[in-house]
Structure formats: C-alpha cells, structure tokens
Design a protein around this motif. Structure first.
Motif, PDB file in Angstrom:
ATOM      1  N   ALA A 221       0.849  -1.191   0.000  1.00  9.95           N
ATOM      2  CA  ALA A 221       0.000   0.000   0.000  1.00  9.95           C
ATOM      3  C   ALA A 221       0.886   1.242   0.000  1.00  9.95           C
ATOM      4  N   ARG A 222       0.637   2.126  -0.966  1.00  7.50           N
ATOM      5  CA  ARG A 222       1.383   3.375  -0.987  1.00  7.50           C
ATOM      6  C   ARG A 222       0.393   4.517  -0.819  1.00  7.50           C
ATOM      7  N   PHE A 223       0.466   5.179   0.345  1.00  8.50           N
ATOM      8  CA  PHE A 223      -0.362   6.359   0.602  1.00  8.50           C
ATOM      9  C   PHE A 223       0.408   7.556   0.071  1.00  8.50           C
ATOM     10  N   TYR A 225       0.575  11.699  -0.555  1.00  8.52           N
ATOM     11  CA  TYR A 225       0.022  13.017  -0.222  1.00  8.52           C
ATOM     12  C   TYR A 225       0.675  14.057  -1.134  1.00  8.52           C
ATOM     13  N   TYR A 226      -0.150  14.687  -1.952  1.00 13.41           N
ATOM     14  CA  TYR A 226       0.341  15.700  -2.885  1.00 13.41           C
ATOM     15  C   TYR A 226      -0.021  17.070  -2.313  1.00 13.41           C
ATOM     16  N   SER A 227       0.984  17.768  -1.798  1.00  9.41           N
ATOM     17  CA  SER A 227       0.745  19.103  -1.239  1.00  9.41           C
ATOM     18  C   SER A 227       0.368  20.066  -2.362  1.00  9.41           C
ATOM     19  N   GLY A 237       3.306  16.053  -9.644  1.00 10.34           N
ATOM     20  CA  GLY A 237       3.126  15.308  -8.395  1.00 10.34           C
ATOM     21  C   GLY A 237       3.865  13.981  -8.477  1.00 10.34           C
ATOM     22  N   LEU A 238       3.785  13.368  -9.644  1.00 14.87           N
ATOM     23  CA  LEU A 238       4.458  12.084  -9.878  1.00 14.87           C
ATOM     24  C   LEU A 238       4.787  12.018 -11.360  1.00 14.87           C
ATOM     25  N   LYS A 239       6.058  11.699 -11.647  1.00 16.20           N
ATOM     26  CA  LYS A 239       6.501  11.751 -13.042  1.00 16.20           C
ATOM     27  C   LYS A 239       5.883  10.604 -13.860  1.00 16.20           C
ATOM     28  N   PRO A 240       5.851  10.744 -15.191  1.00 15.19           N
ATOM     29  CA  PRO A 240       5.257   9.699 -16.025  1.00 15.19           C
ATOM     30  C   PRO A 240       5.985   8.370 -15.822  1.00 15.19           C
ATOM     31  N   HIS A 241       5.212   7.298 -15.678  1.00 11.62           N
ATOM     32  CA  HIS A 241       5.788   5.963 -15.464  1.00 11.62           C
ATOM     33  C   HIS A 241       4.709   4.926 -15.724  1.00 11.62           C
ATOM     34  N   ALA A 242       5.133   3.673 -15.905  1.00 13.29           N
ATOM     35  CA  ALA A 242       4.190   2.550 -15.875  1.00 13.29           C
ATOM     36  C   ALA A 242       4.564   1.748 -14.637  1.00 13.29           C
ATOM     37  N   ASP A 243       3.603   1.055 -14.036  1.00 15.19           N
ATOM     38  CA  ASP A 243       3.909   0.340 -12.798  1.00 15.19           C
ATOM     39  C   ASP A 243       4.596  -0.997 -13.084  1.00 15.19           C
ATOM     40  N   GLY A 244       5.389  -1.450 -12.132  1.00 17.68           N
ATOM     41  CA  GLY A 244       6.129  -2.710 -12.283  1.00 17.68           C
ATOM     42  C   GLY A 244       5.411  -3.897 -11.654  1.00 17.68           C
ATOM     43  N   GLY A 256      -6.366  14.356 -10.486  1.00 11.78           N
ATOM     44  CA  GLY A 256      -4.946  14.679 -10.553  1.00 11.78           C
ATOM     45  C   GLY A 256      -4.212  13.637 -11.378  1.00 11.78           C
ATOM     46  N   LEU A 257      -4.697  12.386 -11.296  1.00 10.50           N
ATOM     47  CA  LEU A 257      -4.057  11.295 -12.037  1.00 10.50           C
ATOM     48  C   LEU A 257      -4.470  11.363 -13.507  1.00 10.50           C
ATOM     49  N   GLN A 258      -3.483  11.188 -14.392  1.00  8.49           N
ATOM     50  CA  GLN A 258      -3.761  11.160 -15.830  1.00  8.49           C
ATOM     51  C   GLN A 258      -3.138   9.916 -16.447  1.00  8.49           C
ATOM     52  N   VAL A 295       1.205   4.245 -19.376  1.00  5.10           N
ATOM     53  CA  VAL A 295       1.998   5.289 -18.707  1.00  5.10           C
ATOM     54  C   VAL A 295       1.004   6.240 -18.044  1.00  5.10           C
ATOM     55  N   HIS A 296       1.308   6.647 -16.829  1.00  5.80           N
ATOM     56  CA  HIS A 296       0.434   7.582 -16.113  1.00  5.80           C
ATOM     57  C   HIS A 296       1.287   8.557 -15.315  1.00  5.80           C
ATOM     58  N   ARG A 297       0.670   9.643 -14.890  1.00  6.65           N
ATOM     59  CA  ARG A 297       1.388  10.674 -14.126  1.00  6.65           C
ATOM     60  C   ARG A 297       0.383  11.386 -13.223  1.00  6.65           C
ATOM     61  N   VAL A 298       0.894  12.181 -12.296  1.00 12.51           N
ATOM     62  CA  VAL A 298       0.005  12.973 -11.446  1.00 12.51           C
ATOM     63  C   VAL A 298       0.407  14.436 -11.573  1.00 12.51           C
ATOM     64  N   LEU A 299      -0.579  15.279 -11.877  1.00 10.37           N
ATOM     65  CA  LEU A 299      -0.305  16.719 -11.945  1.00 10.37           C
ATOM     66  C   LEU A 299      -0.255  17.274 -10.528  1.00 10.37           C
ATOM     67  N   ASP A 305      -4.803  20.225  -2.199  1.00 11.80           N
ATOM     68  CA  ASP A 305      -3.929  19.079  -1.992  1.00 11.80           C
ATOM     69  C   ASP A 305      -4.699  17.824  -2.392  1.00 11.80           C
ATOM     70  N   ARG A 306      -4.027  16.682  -2.375  1.00 10.42           N
ATOM     71  CA  ARG A 306      -4.659  15.457  -2.878  1.00 10.42           C
ATOM     72  C   ARG A 306      -4.124  14.244  -2.124  1.00 10.42           C
ATOM     73  N   ILE A 307      -5.033  13.307  -1.868  1.00 10.17           N
ATOM     74  CA  ILE A 307      -4.654  12.026  -1.245  1.00 10.17           C
ATOM     75  C   ILE A 307      -4.937  10.923  -2.253  1.00 10.17           C
ATOM     76  N   SER A 308      -4.025   9.966  -2.385  1.00 11.43           N
ATOM     77  CA  SER A 308      -4.370   8.749  -3.113  1.00 11.43           C
ATOM     78  C   SER A 308      -3.775   7.563  -2.378  1.00 11.43           C
ATOM     79  N   LEU A 309      -4.383   6.426  -2.606  1.00 14.42           N
ATOM     80  CA  LEU A 309      -3.852   5.184  -2.050  1.00 14.42           C
ATOM     81  C   LEU A 309      -3.738   4.194  -3.197  1.00 14.42           C
ATOM     82  N   VAL A 311      -2.635   0.455  -4.274  1.00 15.84           N
ATOM     83  CA  VAL A 311      -2.293  -0.886  -3.771  1.00 15.84           C
ATOM     84  C   VAL A 311      -1.731  -1.691  -4.943  1.00 15.84           C
ATOM     85  N   PHE A 312      -0.484  -2.116  -4.787  1.00 20.41           N
ATOM     86  CA  PHE A 312       0.213  -2.862  -5.851  1.00 20.41           C
ATOM     87  C   PHE A 312       0.066  -4.360  -5.587  1.00 20.41           C
ATOM     88  N   TYR A 313      -0.372  -5.077  -6.595  1.00 19.22           N
ATOM     89  CA  TYR A 313      -0.548  -6.524  -6.511  1.00 19.22           C
ATOM     90  C   TYR A 313       0.480  -7.144  -7.441  1.00 19.22           C
TER      91      TYR A 313
HETATM   92  O1  LIG Z   1      -1.608   9.144  -7.028  1.00 19.16           O
HETATM   93  C1  LIG Z   1      -2.085   8.468  -7.916  1.00 19.16           C
HETATM   94  O2  LIG Z   1      -3.257   8.598  -8.291  1.00 19.16           O
HETATM   95  C2  LIG Z   1      -1.263   7.450  -8.656  1.00 19.16           C
HETATM   96  C3  LIG Z   1      -0.122   6.901  -7.897  1.00 19.16           C
HETATM   97  C4  LIG Z   1       0.759   6.033  -8.742  1.00 19.16           C
HETATM   98  O3  LIG Z   1       0.723   6.022  -9.949  1.00 19.16           O
HETATM   99  C5  LIG Z   1       1.757   5.185  -8.077  1.00 19.16           C
HETATM  100  O4  LIG Z   1       1.878   5.273  -6.831  1.00 19.16           O
HETATM  101  O5  LIG Z   1       2.435   4.392  -8.790  1.00 19.16           O
END
Ligand SMILES: O=C(O)CCC(=O)C(=O)O
Ligand SMILES: [Fe+2]
Length: 362
Positions: A221-223, A225-227, A237-244, A256-258, A295-299, A305-309, A311-313
């Motif tokens: 779980a990755r919480f 917090y985007y100030s 907020g988070l640079k462009p990437h694909a998850d591993g 915020g997520l794109q 590929v996704h990113r967060v502005l 501010d913004r909260i996201s959680l 969960v990586f499986y």
């Molecule tokens: O904050 C988000 O909506 C996405 C977070 C994300 O892409 C990540 O933690 O890998």
C-alpha cells in the motif's frame, strides 16, 4: 564521480525535507523538482489533450455483474467484452460494484489525511532510510538528472502478514491500523474477482492469473500526499511511469491522475465509490501484450492538496511468470519472455526515468 557529487547533494540532504515542509515554509520548488518547461502545461491544454468528450472517457466496469451468477448471460458477456476492450485499449478501468461501501472508502481517505496532517515530528517516527522503500518519506533518490516528485508517501507491505513491519504502521490516528487491515482483506477479495474476470474475458481458465501470481502474492500500500504546489506549470506530483507490479488498484479523493492513451493525457475522474484498476507491466507480459500497461502521471495543483492510495498486486517473489500459453497462437506469436522478480529490474529503470518492459520482450 566528483562531478556527480558536486552537482547533486547527498541523498540524506535531498530527502531531509519533505514536500509538506517546503510548502509550510512557503519555499519555491527547488530546481530538483522541476521537470516541465514553463508553457508546456498550457500548450497541452490548448491542444485539448485533456479530453472531456464522453466517448473518450475511461471505461467504467460493474464488477457485480461479472461476479453474480444471477446476471443474465447477455449482460454478463457484454460486461466481459467491455472489460477486455478497456484493458486492451486503455489498460485501465474504473471499477464499481466491487462490494466495498463508499463510506469505507471515505473512511480510509479520512485516516490517510489525518496521518499526513500530523506534525512532522510524529510522521518522522515512521521515517524510512533514504535507500529503503518502506516507511514515511520520499522515494530513494532517482538517478542524476531525474526530477523529484512533489509528493510525500507512506509505503507499507500489507500482505502476506508475515511481511508486515509494524514499526512503520501509524498508531495515529488510532483507527489507522484496523482500517488498513480491513482494506487489505477487501483488496484480497477484489484482486481475486478481477483476476478471474480478466481471465474469463480472454477465454482463459478462470484461475490462470491467480496461479501465476501465487497464493501469497504480495500487496503493498502506498499512501500518497500531494501538497498544494505554487508552480504546477513546472512541477509534477508524480513523473510519467508505468507500474512494475501485476496491476494496481487506486483510490483518490480528488482528480490529478492522468493516463496516457496514444499521445494524449486523460484525467481519471473521481466517481464516488469507484476504484481505478490499472494494468502494470507484469499483466502485459502474462497476456502476451493483449492488455496494456499504461503510462500515467500525477499533476500538481495550486488550488488543492490530494490524497491517493495505490495498492500494488505483484506476483510472489522468486516466481516465474510469462505469457499464457493459450494466448500464443499462429496469429499472435510469443512476444514476451518468462521473467522472475521483474519489479526489481523495473525499479532500476524507473529511477532513470525509463520504462523497463523491453527487457521482457522476445
Ligand atoms: O496518485 C495516484 O493517483 C497514482 C499513484 C501512482 O501512480 C503510483 O503510486 O504508482
Ligand atoms: Fe503508478
């Protein structure tokens, strides 16, 4: 070497101040956070890359139709087809009908927010080492020249239970641990339902992905917090990437997520009670490229501010995964190799701002 040491402060210094502190001190984003050219954001908006056309919206899938044996078969088959299309074109969908009440999702956002709103000394009790993943802080410092993200994180291993390091689990707010435990149970059920539905949508054996992931497939779980950010035009907020991971389930409180589709960025809308299910590289491998890992990113935003959680499986450590045999045909040749512990390789590339999927390509 000397040059790198001169131009980049040591990790301890870089990570010594959290983004939230920069904001409290009203500091401008230091140059290490800057990753966009001024005007780039405005150009994108002018090109209307952030589309509001309803036909170009991220698909919404009702998981209750897929799991209920009582759904009429035409409705069931229609939803399965929608799922396959969603994952082969977008690589993600918004899940409704997952059985987690909206009130519980609101609760987990609330406790996450309460955690990040505590004074810095409280959060620092859970601080991670600069090269570690678990705990409170920022990612280990990326390769030279890569920007830092405008976000603070709490990263926790939540399943299997013997991987948990409780020293990093917040005791404040007092309900945090119970809420996270309950969310973990719900995420286990949800990954089971999604993995089966994805297999069915491809006419595969219902359990095939569950078997590849393994009984003890980790959940992390990755919480985030985007100030608020004074320069959203320069800083992400988070640079462009694909998850591993295999795939990722994301809860967000505000937009915020794109997600990138073709050459356009699409904003993931906030639909009450919906969770975003996002394919990651290992599902792309297991489906022989039929499902896409987008590929996704967060502005960042100057308004809120913004909260996201997230969960990586991820498949069990040390377990080989590869394309399902039934998806390798005369028409679609084997495109990916069998891989093991792919997430580790992925991380090395991620730190350099690169995708890793090519290492798995035939
Ligand atoms: O904050 C988000 O909506 C996405 C977070 C994300 O892409 C990540 O933690 O890998
Ligand atoms: Fe991600």
């Amino acid at each position: 070497m000397a040059e790198a040491a001169d131009s980049l402060p040591p990790a301890e210094v870089l990570l010594s101040k959290r983004v939230q502190e920069l904001v409290i001190n009203q500091e401008e984003p230091p140059h290490l956070y800057i990753c966009r050219k001024s005007g780039e954001a405005t150009d994108e908006e002018q090109e209307e890359n952030v589309s509001s056309d309803p036909l170009t919206q991220i698909p919404v899938i009702d998981l209750s139709i897929l799991s209920a044996s009582s759904s009429p078969s035409s409705e069931h088959d229609g939803e399965l087809q929608k799922l396959r299309l969603a994952l082969s074109s977008w690589g993600c969908f918004l899940a409704t009908g997952h059985g987690i009440p909206s009130s519980f999702l609101d609760e987990i956002v609330r406790v996450s927010r309460e955690f990040f709103e505590q004074p810095m000394e409280e959060k620092r009790k859970l601080e991670k080492g600069v090269e570690e993943f678990e705990g409170y802080g920022g990612d280990p410092v990326p390769a030279k020249g890569q920007p830092l993200d405008w976000s603070d994180r709490l990263f926790l291993d939540v399943y299997p239970e013997d991987r948990r390091k409780l020293k990093f689990w917040p005791e404040n707010p007092p309900s945090f641990r119970d809420v996270l435990q309950e969310y973990t149970v719900k995420m286990r059920l949800m990954t089971e339902a999604i993995s089966k539905a994805m297999a069915k949508s491809l006419d595969l054996q219902e359990d095939c992905f569950l078997i590849q992931f393994g009984e003890k497939a980790p959940l992390q779980a990755r919480f985030n917090y985007y100030s608020k950010c004074p320069r959203p035009d320069l800083v992400l907020g988070l640079k462009p990437h694909a998850d591993g991971s295999g795939y990722t389930i994301i809860l967000q409180d505000v937009e915020g997520l794109q997600v990138l589709k073709g050459d356009k960025w699409f904003t993931v809308p906030t639909i009450s009670g919906a969770l975003l299910v996002l394919m990651a590289d290992q599902m792309e491998i297991m489906t022989n490229g039929v499902f896409k890992s987008p590929v996704h990113r967060v502005l960042s935003s100057s308004e809120r501010d913004r909260i996201s959680l997230a969960v990586f499986y991820t498949p069990e450590p040390n377990k080989e995964i590869g394309p399902e045999e039934a998806l390798i045909t005369e028409k679609s040749a084997k495109a990916y190799k069998t891989v093991k512990d792919y997430a580790d390789v992925h991380w090395d590339y991620y730190q350099q701002g690169l995708r890793a999927i090519h290492v798995a390509k035939v």
